[in-house]
Write a protein that holds these residues in place. Structure first.
Motif, mmCIF file in Angstrom:
data_model
loop_
_atom_site.group_PDB
_atom_site.id
_atom_site.type_symbol
_atom_site.label_atom_id
_atom_site.label_comp_id
_atom_site.label_asym_id
_atom_site.label_seq_id
_atom_site.Cartn_x
_atom_site.Cartn_y
_atom_site.Cartn_z
ATOM 1 N N ILE A 158 -25.683 -35.937 87.474
ATOM 2 C CA ILE A 158 -26.498 -35.228 86.484
ATOM 3 C C ILE A 158 -26.270 -35.815 85.097
ATOM 4 N N LEU A 159 -25.027 -36.169 84.802
ATOM 5 C CA LEU A 159 -24.714 -36.772 83.509
ATOM 6 C C LEU A 159 -25.418 -38.117 83.338
ATOM 7 N N VAL A 160 -25.511 -38.905 84.414
ATOM 8 C CA VAL A 160 -26.250 -40.170 84.343
ATOM 9 C C VAL A 160 -27.721 -39.896 84.024
ATOM 10 N N ALA A 161 -28.283 -38.864 84.630
ATOM 11 C CA ALA A 161 -29.690 -38.534 84.384
ATOM 12 C C ALA A 161 -29.924 -38.143 82.930
ATOM 13 N N LEU A 162 -29.004 -37.357 82.372
ATOM 14 C CA LEU A 162 -29.191 -36.823 81.029
ATOM 15 C C LEU A 162 -28.676 -37.746 79.930
ATOM 16 N N ARG A 163 -27.559 -38.385 80.169
ATOM 17 C CA ARG A 163 -26.899 -39.248 79.180
ATOM 18 C C ARG A 163 -26.377 -40.498 79.884
ATOM 19 N N LEU A 219 -34.185 -48.354 87.544
ATOM 20 C CA LEU A 219 -33.645 -48.429 88.907
ATOM 21 C C LEU A 219 -32.178 -48.007 88.944
ATOM 22 N N LEU A 220 -31.382 -48.559 88.052
ATOM 23 C CA LEU A 220 -29.955 -48.220 88.022
ATOM 24 C C LEU A 220 -29.746 -46.751 87.670
ATOM 25 N N ARG A 221 -30.506 -46.263 86.702
ATOM 26 C CA ARG A 221 -30.371 -44.862 86.301
ATOM 27 C C ARG A 221 -30.739 -43.937 87.461
ATOM 28 N N THR A 222 -31.785 -44.274 88.175
ATOM 29 C CA THR A 222 -32.210 -43.453 89.313
ATOM 30 C C THR A 222 -31.165 -43.471 90.429
ATOM 31 N N VAL A 223 -30.706 -44.653 90.785
ATOM 32 C CA VAL A 223 -29.728 -44.764 91.878
ATOM 33 C C VAL A 223 -28.421 -44.068 91.522
ATOM 34 N N PHE A 224 -27.956 -44.253 90.276
ATOM 35 C CA PHE A 224 -26.688 -43.638 89.881
ATOM 36 C C PHE A 224 -26.837 -42.166 89.507
ATOM 37 N N GLY A 274 -22.682 -41.166 81.208
ATOM 38 C CA GLY A 274 -22.602 -40.949 82.648
ATOM 39 C C GLY A 274 -22.252 -42.202 83.425
ATOM 40 N N SER A 275 -22.768 -43.340 82.980
ATOM 41 C CA SER A 275 -22.459 -44.592 83.675
ATOM 42 C C SER A 275 -20.976 -44.912 83.597
ATOM 43 N N LEU A 276 -20.341 -44.582 82.489
ATOM 44 C CA LEU A 276 -18.900 -44.813 82.361
ATOM 45 C C LEU A 276 -18.100 -43.836 83.222
#
Length: 148
Positions: A82-87, A26-31, A91-93
Motif C-alpha cells: 500500500i505504501l508503494v501505491a501511495l508513496r 510497471l514497477l509501481r504496479t508490481v511492487f 515504499g520502494s525503500l
C-alpha cells in the motif's frame, strides 16, 4: 538542417520519457500488487506453507509460533504494498529493506538459495523504482511530485 537536428532530438527524448514512465508504472504496479497478495496469502497459505521458508531462529528469538510470525510478516507486506501505491519513493525503500531481510532469512535457513537469488533481483527492481520515483524523475516523466 539545424531545425531537423532539433526536431530529431525532441523526438528521441519523448520515447525515452514514455519508456521510463512505463517502467515506473510497471514497477509501481508490481511492487504494489505482489506484496499485498503475498501478504494476504500469509493468512491463508494457499500458495505454500510459508512457515517452511522461515529460519527457526526467528520464531525462537521472538518466542512466537512460526505461523504467528507469518501473520506479522503478512501485515508488513500488505502495508509495504500500500505504501508503494501511495508513496512509491518511500515504499520502494521499505520493500527493498524487506527483501534484504527475506534474503538474510533464507541464507540463515541454508536452503532456497534460488529464491534468495530471485529476491535479490526483486531488491534491485525495488531500488530502480526508487530511482524512478525521485522528484526530478517524476517531473521528467510528466507526473507530479505528490506521486512520490
Amino acid at each position: 538542417m539545424k531545425t531537423t537536428a532539433v526536431k530529431e532530438s525532441a523526438h528521441a527524448q519523448a520515447p525515452a520519457s514514455d519508456t521510463a514512465r512505463q517502467a515506473f508504472l510497471l514497477l509501481r504496479t508490481v511492487f504494489t500488487v505482489a506484496p499485498v497478495l503475498f501478504g494476504l496469502d500469509k493468512f491463508t497459505n494457499l500458495l505454500t506453507d510459508w512457515t517452511g521458508y522461515l529460519a527457526p531462529i526467528v520464531p525462537d528469538t521472538l518466542n512466537l509460533p512460526a505461523q504467528t510470525v507469518m501473520y506479522a510478516v503478512g501485515v508488513i507486506e500488505i502495508v509495504a504494498g500500500i505504501l508503494v501505491a501511495l508513496r512509491p519513493r518511500i515504499g520502494s525503500l521499505v520493500v527493498a529493506a524487506w527483501l534484504i531481510g527475506i534474503i538474510v532469512n533464507l541464507l540463515i535457513l541454508g536452503s532456497f538459495f534460488d529464491v534468495a537469488l530471485r529476491d535479490f533481483g526483486l531488491f534491485v527492481g525495488a531500488l530502480a523504482l526508487n530511482r524512478l520515483a525521485t522528484p526530478s524523475a517524476v517531473r521528467q516523466l510528466g507526473g507530479t511530485t505528490a506521486s512520490h
